[in-house]
Design a protein around this motif. Structure first.
Motif, PDB file in Angstrom:
ATOM      1  N   ILE A 388       0.801  -1.123   0.091  1.00 51.59           N
ATOM      2  CA  ILE A 388      -0.003  -0.076   0.099  1.00 51.59           C
ATOM      3  C   ILE A 388       0.786   1.202   0.148  1.00 51.59           C
ATOM      4  CG2 ILE A 388      -1.491   1.440   1.522  1.00 51.59           C
ATOM      5  CD1 ILE A 388      -2.975  -0.922  -0.064  1.00 51.59           C
ATOM      6  N   GLU A 389       2.104   1.198   0.616  1.00 55.13           N
ATOM      7  CA  GLU A 389       2.958   2.243   0.758  1.00 55.13           C
ATOM      8  C   GLU A 389       3.519   2.620  -0.560  1.00 55.13           C
ATOM      9  OE1 GLU A 389       5.965   2.061   3.813  1.00 55.13           O
ATOM     10  OE2 GLU A 389       4.625   1.702   5.323  1.00 55.13           O
ATOM     11  N   LYS A 396      -0.936   6.706  -7.530  1.00 53.01           N
ATOM     12  CA  LYS A 396      -2.194   7.470  -7.230  1.00 53.01           C
ATOM     13  C   LYS A 396      -2.581   8.174  -8.552  1.00 53.01           C
ATOM     14  CE  LYS A 396      -0.415  10.000  -3.716  1.00 53.01           C
ATOM     15  NZ  LYS A 396      -0.396  11.199  -2.619  1.00 53.01           N
ATOM     16  N   GLU A 397      -1.902   8.392  -9.416  1.00 55.52           N
ATOM     17  CA  GLU A 397      -2.235   9.069 -10.603  1.00 55.52           C
ATOM     18  C   GLU A 397      -2.956   8.285 -11.650  1.00 55.52           C
ATOM     19  OE1 GLU A 397      -2.324  12.590 -10.527  1.00 55.52           O
ATOM     20  OE2 GLU A 397      -1.403  12.352  -8.523  1.00 55.52           O
ATOM     21  N   VAL A 398      -2.483   6.967 -11.669  1.00 59.85           N
ATOM     22  CA  VAL A 398      -2.845   5.966 -12.600  1.00 59.85           C
ATOM     23  C   VAL A 398      -3.798   5.036 -12.102  1.00 59.85           C
ATOM     24  CG1 VAL A 398      -0.769   6.357 -13.921  1.00 59.85           C
ATOM     25  CG2 VAL A 398      -0.978   4.623 -12.166  1.00 59.85           C
ATOM     26  N   TRP A 401      -7.785   1.897  -5.362  1.00 58.68           N
ATOM     27  CA  TRP A 401      -7.638   0.580  -4.949  1.00 58.68           C
ATOM     28  C   TRP A 401      -8.033   0.628  -3.535  1.00 58.68           C
ATOM     29  CZ3 TRP A 401      -3.458   3.543  -5.928  1.00 58.68           C
ATOM     30  CH2 TRP A 401      -2.808   4.099  -4.721  1.00 58.68           C
ATOM     31  N   GLU A 402      -8.591  -0.434  -2.998  1.00 58.45           N
ATOM     32  CA  GLU A 402      -9.240  -0.425  -1.248  1.00 58.45           C
ATOM     33  C   GLU A 402      -7.923  -1.078  -0.723  1.00 58.45           C
ATOM     34  OE1 GLU A 402     -11.820   0.653  -0.065  1.00 58.45           O
ATOM     35  OE2 GLU A 402     -12.758   1.320  -2.144  1.00 58.45           O
ATOM     36  N   THR A 403      -7.647  -0.767   0.557  1.00 60.74           N
ATOM     37  CA  THR A 403      -6.876  -1.179   1.617  1.00 60.74           C
ATOM     38  C   THR A 403      -7.147  -2.526   2.050  1.00 60.74           C
ATOM     39  OG1 THR A 403      -6.081   0.752   2.321  1.00 60.74           O
ATOM     40  CG2 THR A 403      -5.842  -0.804   3.642  1.00 60.74           C
ATOM     41  N   TRP A 411      -7.131  -5.553  -5.168  1.00 58.72           N
ATOM     42  CA  TRP A 411      -7.505  -5.587  -6.357  1.00 58.72           C
ATOM     43  C   TRP A 411      -7.578  -4.167  -7.251  1.00 58.72           C
ATOM     44  CZ3 TRP A 411      -8.952  -8.610 -10.119  1.00 58.72           C
ATOM     45  CH2 TRP A 411     -10.111  -8.444 -10.863  1.00 58.72           C
ATOM     46  N   LEU A 412      -6.533  -4.034  -7.713  1.00 62.02           N
ATOM     47  CA  LEU A 412      -5.897  -2.840  -8.280  1.00 62.02           C
ATOM     48  C   LEU A 412      -6.788  -2.358  -9.462  1.00 62.02           C
ATOM     49  CD1 LEU A 412      -3.869  -0.690  -7.789  1.00 62.02           C
ATOM     50  CD2 LEU A 412      -2.108  -1.910  -9.024  1.00 62.02           C
TER      51      LEU A 412
END
Length: 476
Positions: A388-389, A396-398, A401-403, A411-412
């Motif tokens: 996640i980090e 973030k720009e492309v 997702w959910e943590t 599930w990206l």
């Protein structure tokens, strides 16, 4: 021509007509250069569709038995006789393509192939890293186990009694009250699905499933001639069930706790509504619960624990928690169902590994399993936070997702529909293996199933950077 294909034969019309034409050539009735009757004439004479004739002739041409002249006439080729002599050998390609069992999706075949490459970074693999497997403790278990000869002989049809008794105690903690007679030991969760597909359902039965779904990436129900209907919401499921109920047998498959691939968890209210709906329509539910032990948060009770009518077939396994190599799973269902599926299983493999069953029973009846799960959840949570980090820093720009709240996967979702076969193959060239979203929903070109459970932390970071490079190239 007096001959006609026999519609009651076990051979298809295509196979019968192919053999009939080949035999006429081989026996010298149609010699080299003989012009065959037109497609329309053959279809009328043999009382079949013209499309069937076209397919047969195309196959004979592809095999060099027939040729087509300018003007459209089809005739016996010069090399036909020698080729037909060679055809006396078994045509294994024909046997393979005509077999009942569906082939894996080509992308899955490539994944299975490349996962054997030790140099590739596996970002989608649905199994634990070797570093997370309790190898030392398992080795100690082998030395500490007391095994009698009957323990490693063929087990009874439902599996080791010792293991089934241990499972009744373990499942009680999940809220599932059952008896050893209502449990069947299987060779993993996939065999449980295979047994259900061939042991309980008629041809063309309706299989409803959550979308996206792991079941879309494997073929047990499709190979058994079932029709698969993905549904995205409970309301859509209700509409589908009510529309198709009564026309064919129906069944609903779900992973209510940590769905594969999305990681979603159905609420208690959603579970109750689904169970109430399926019970009212007399549609059995397959509850695949192989990930629930890996949740980082408290989860709702199993649907099986809410089942008062024997509506739910419950599937569990140690493949995601202890070792996939043990090949031990289980089914919980009403006794008549278990008796039927046990009979089918005995026809398939005559029982799961006696050694593996004894090991799993040992782990369940000591504190080994619970302690291992506690440690494993912490390790998986650490890995999930690490990924996640990276995503927060670079993706973030492309993508969104959910943590994750447990299990193996994130599930990206990429902002653009770039996750196609070319994207998958381009990453293989970069030595990165992914599980694209179209495996779980054929229309999904936005997602990848990102696993933090298998690759090392260094590989996860390197692999995600390579994924980002390819994404940026696609977006240019």
């Amino acid at each position: 021509m007096q001959w006609k294909p026999n519609r009651a034969s076990h051979l298809t019309l295509h196979e019968q007509i192919y053999d009939w034409i080949s035999t006429r050539i081989q026996q010298g009735e149609w010699t080299i250069g003989t012009i065959l009757p037109s497609q329309r004439k053959l279809a009328e004479t043999l009382d079949v569709n013209r499309s069937t004739i076209i397919q047969v002739l195309d196959e004979l041409k592809a095999n060099g038995i027939l040729e087509t002249r300018i003007g459209g006439s089809t005739y016996v080729s010069n090399s036909s006789w020698n080729l037909l002599l060679q055809k006396e050998q078994a045509n294994w390609h024909h046997h393979i393509h005509a077999s009942i069992h569906e082939a894996n999706i080509h992308t899955i075949q490539l994944i299975n192939e490349y996962e054997q490459n030790q140099t590739i970074i596996r970002l989608g693999t649905g199994e634990l890293s070797p570093d997370l497997l309790p190898t030392t403790l398992l080795e100690q278990s082998f030395r500490n186990l007391t095994i009698q000869a009957r323990d490693i002989s063929y087990s009874e049809p439902k599996g080791s009694k010792k293991l089934r008794i241990a499972l009744t105690e373990y499942l009680r903690k999940r809220g599932i009250n059952t008896s050893p007679e209502s449990i069947l030991i299987t060779s993993g969760a996939i065999q449980a699905l295979q047994l259900i597909s061939v042991g309980l359902l008629e041809q063309q039965s309706n299989i409803f499933l959550e979308s996206p779904s792991y079941l879309q990436s494997i073929q047990p129900f499709q190979s058994a001639g079932m029709r698969v209907f993905p549904v995205k919401r409970v309301r859509q499921l209700i509409e589908k069930l009510q529309t198709l109920k009564g026309k064919k047998q129906s069944l609903f498959y779900c992973v209510p706790t940590l769905n594969n691939p999305s990681g979603n968890i159905l609420s208690l209210d959603e579970r109750k509504k689904l169970l109430e709906l399926c019970t009212s329509l007399q549609i059995p539910i397959i509850e695949d619960d192989v990930y629930h032990e890996l949740a980082f948060v408290d989860t709702p009770p199993a649907m099986k624990s809410l089942d008062q009518a024997g509506q739910v077939i419950y599937i569990g396994s140690v493949s995601k928690t202890l070792s996939p190599g043990l090949r031990i799973g289980w089914l919980v269902a009403p006794e008549p169902v278990i008796h039927r599926l046990a009979d089918v299983k005995m026809q398939m493999d005559y029982g799961s590994s006696g050694f593996s069953q004894q090991i799993v029973a040992h782990w369940l009846t000591t504190d080994l399993y619970e302690k291992h799960l506690e440690k494993l959840r912490e390790q998986l949570k650490t890995r999930a936070n690490f990924v996640i980090e990276i995503l927060l820093q670079y993706f973030k720009e492309v993508a969104t997702w959910e943590t994750p709240i447990g299990g193996f996967y994130i599930w990206l979702r990429f902002n653009e529909p770039i996750v196609n076969k070319a994207f998958f193959q381009q990453l293989i060239k970069q030595n990165v293996l992914i599980n694209p979203g179209y495996l779980y929903d054929p229309k999904d070109f936005h997602h990848i199933r990102l696993s933090y459970a298998y690759a090392t932390l260094e590989e996860l970071k390197e692999g995600l950077q390579l994924v980002l490079q390819v994404v940026k190239q696609k977006n240019q």
